[in-house]
Design a protein around this motif. Structure first.
Motif, PDB file in Angstrom:
ATOM      1  N   ILE A  59       0.843  -1.190   0.000  1.00 57.97           N
ATOM      2  CA  ILE A  59       0.000   0.000   0.000  1.00 57.97           C
ATOM      3  C   ILE A  59       0.882   1.245   0.000  1.00 57.97           C
ATOM      4  O   ILE A  59       2.056   1.192   0.353  1.00 57.97           O
ATOM      5  CB  ILE A  59      -0.954   0.018   1.223  1.00 57.97           C
ATOM      6  N   SER A  60       0.299   2.368  -0.389  1.00 62.22           N
ATOM      7  CA  SER A  60       1.039   3.629  -0.431  1.00 62.22           C
ATOM      8  C   SER A  60       1.244   4.178   0.979  1.00 62.22           C
ATOM      9  O   SER A  60       0.590   3.751   1.938  1.00 62.22           O
ATOM     10  CB  SER A  60       0.260   4.658  -1.260  1.00 62.22           C
ATOM     11  N   GLU A  65      -0.895   5.715   6.381  1.00 61.99           N
ATOM     12  CA  GLU A  65      -1.259   6.747   7.367  1.00 61.99           C
ATOM     13  C   GLU A  65      -2.751   6.719   7.663  1.00 61.99           C
ATOM     14  O   GLU A  65      -3.171   6.884   8.805  1.00 61.99           O
ATOM     15  CB  GLU A  65      -0.820   8.118   6.859  1.00 61.99           C
ATOM     16  N   ARG A  66      -3.581   6.494   6.633  1.00 67.49           N
ATOM     17  CA  ARG A  66      -5.032   6.400   6.841  1.00 67.49           C
ATOM     18  C   ARG A  66      -5.368   5.226   7.746  1.00 67.49           C
ATOM     19  O   ARG A  66      -6.145   5.361   8.695  1.00 67.49           O
ATOM     20  CB  ARG A  66      -5.758   6.247   5.503  1.00 67.49           C
ATOM     21  N   ARG A  67      -4.763   4.076   7.485  1.00 63.17           N
ATOM     22  CA  ARG A  67      -5.043   2.890   8.296  1.00 63.17           C
ATOM     23  C   ARG A  67      -4.562   3.068   9.733  1.00 63.17           C
ATOM     24  O   ARG A  67      -5.203   2.587  10.659  1.00 63.17           O
ATOM     25  CB  ARG A  67      -4.398   1.654   7.670  1.00 63.17           C
ATOM     26  N   ARG A  69      -4.698   5.705  11.402  1.00 67.60           N
ATOM     27  CA  ARG A  69      -5.700   6.526  12.104  1.00 67.60           C
ATOM     28  C   ARG A  69      -6.927   5.711  12.512  1.00 67.60           C
ATOM     29  O   ARG A  69      -7.562   6.010  13.513  1.00 67.60           O
ATOM     30  CB  ARG A  69      -6.137   7.699  11.224  1.00 67.60           C
ATOM     31  N   VAL A  70      -7.278   4.681  11.733  1.00 69.62           N
ATOM     32  CA  VAL A  70      -8.515   3.943  12.000  1.00 69.62           C
ATOM     33  C   VAL A  70      -8.302   2.586  12.678  1.00 69.62           C
ATOM     34  O   VAL A  70      -9.231   2.045  13.261  1.00 69.62           O
ATOM     35  CB  VAL A  70      -9.363   3.761  10.713  1.00 69.62           C
ATOM     36  N   TYR A  71      -7.095   2.022  12.593  1.00 68.65           N
ATOM     37  CA  TYR A  71      -6.837   0.718  13.193  1.00 68.65           C
ATOM     38  C   TYR A  71      -6.733   0.821  14.715  1.00 68.65           C
ATOM     39  O   TYR A  71      -6.248   1.798  15.250  1.00 68.65           O
ATOM     40  CB  TYR A  71      -5.532   0.118  12.684  1.00 68.65           C
ATOM     41  N   HIS A  72      -7.146  -0.235  15.366  1.00 70.86           N
ATOM     42  CA  HIS A  72      -6.929  -0.385  16.803  1.00 70.86           C
ATOM     43  C   HIS A  72      -5.417  -0.497  17.026  1.00 70.86           C
ATOM     44  O   HIS A  72      -4.684  -1.026  16.190  1.00 70.86           O
ATOM     45  CB  HIS A  72      -7.644  -1.655  17.297  1.00 70.86           C
ATOM     46  N   PHE A  78       1.217  -4.502  12.606  1.00 71.63           N
ATOM     47  CA  PHE A  78       1.298  -5.267  11.370  1.00 71.63           C
ATOM     48  C   PHE A  78       1.507  -4.384  10.150  1.00 71.63           C
ATOM     49  O   PHE A  78       1.427  -4.855   9.024  1.00 71.63           O
ATOM     50  CB  PHE A  78       0.049  -6.135  11.190  1.00 71.63           C
ATOM     51  N   LEU A  79       1.769  -3.101  10.351  1.00 77.60           N
ATOM     52  CA  LEU A  79       2.084  -2.182   9.263  1.00 77.60           C
ATOM     53  C   LEU A  79       3.591  -1.987   9.213  1.00 77.60           C
ATOM     54  O   LEU A  79       4.214  -1.625  10.203  1.00 77.60           O
ATOM     55  CB  LEU A  79       1.381  -0.826   9.477  1.00 77.60           C
TER      56      LEU A  79
END
Length: 89
Positions: A59-60, A65-67, A69-72, A78-79
């Motif tokens: 992913i970009s 950065e978007r994930r 913000r929304v991931y627990h 895992f990023l």
């Protein structure tokens, strides 16, 4: 004493990826219920050696950065970010 010829990391990578084999010297071990599993080296590797193929989603930076913000918080581990051919993934 004769020095062994260094394996070309790109040729080494192509062999293991194409043959769908795991490289000798890397073991998957269970750590604990919190951490889960990990990969451990059981032999010496030189800087620049091919070790393993990443098989996750690419992913970009913006999507990462978007994930984040929304991931627990427990899922953020895992990023992974890495550079390949001059591009950040």
């Amino acid at each position: 004493m004769q020095r062994s010829r260094r394996i070309n990391p790109k040729e080494d990578a192509k062999y293991y990826i194409d043959s769908r084999k795991d490289k000798v010297g890397l073991d998957v071990k269970y750590i604990n219920a919190f951490k889960g599993r990990g990969i451990f080296a059981t032999t010496f590797f030189q800087k620049g050696d091919f070790l393993l193929e990443y098989r996750g989603e690419l992913i970009s930076k913006e999507e990462c950065e978007r994930r984040q913000r929304v991931y627990h918080d427990n899922l953020k581990v895992f990023l992974f970010e890495f550079y390949f051919n001059g591009k950040l993934w």
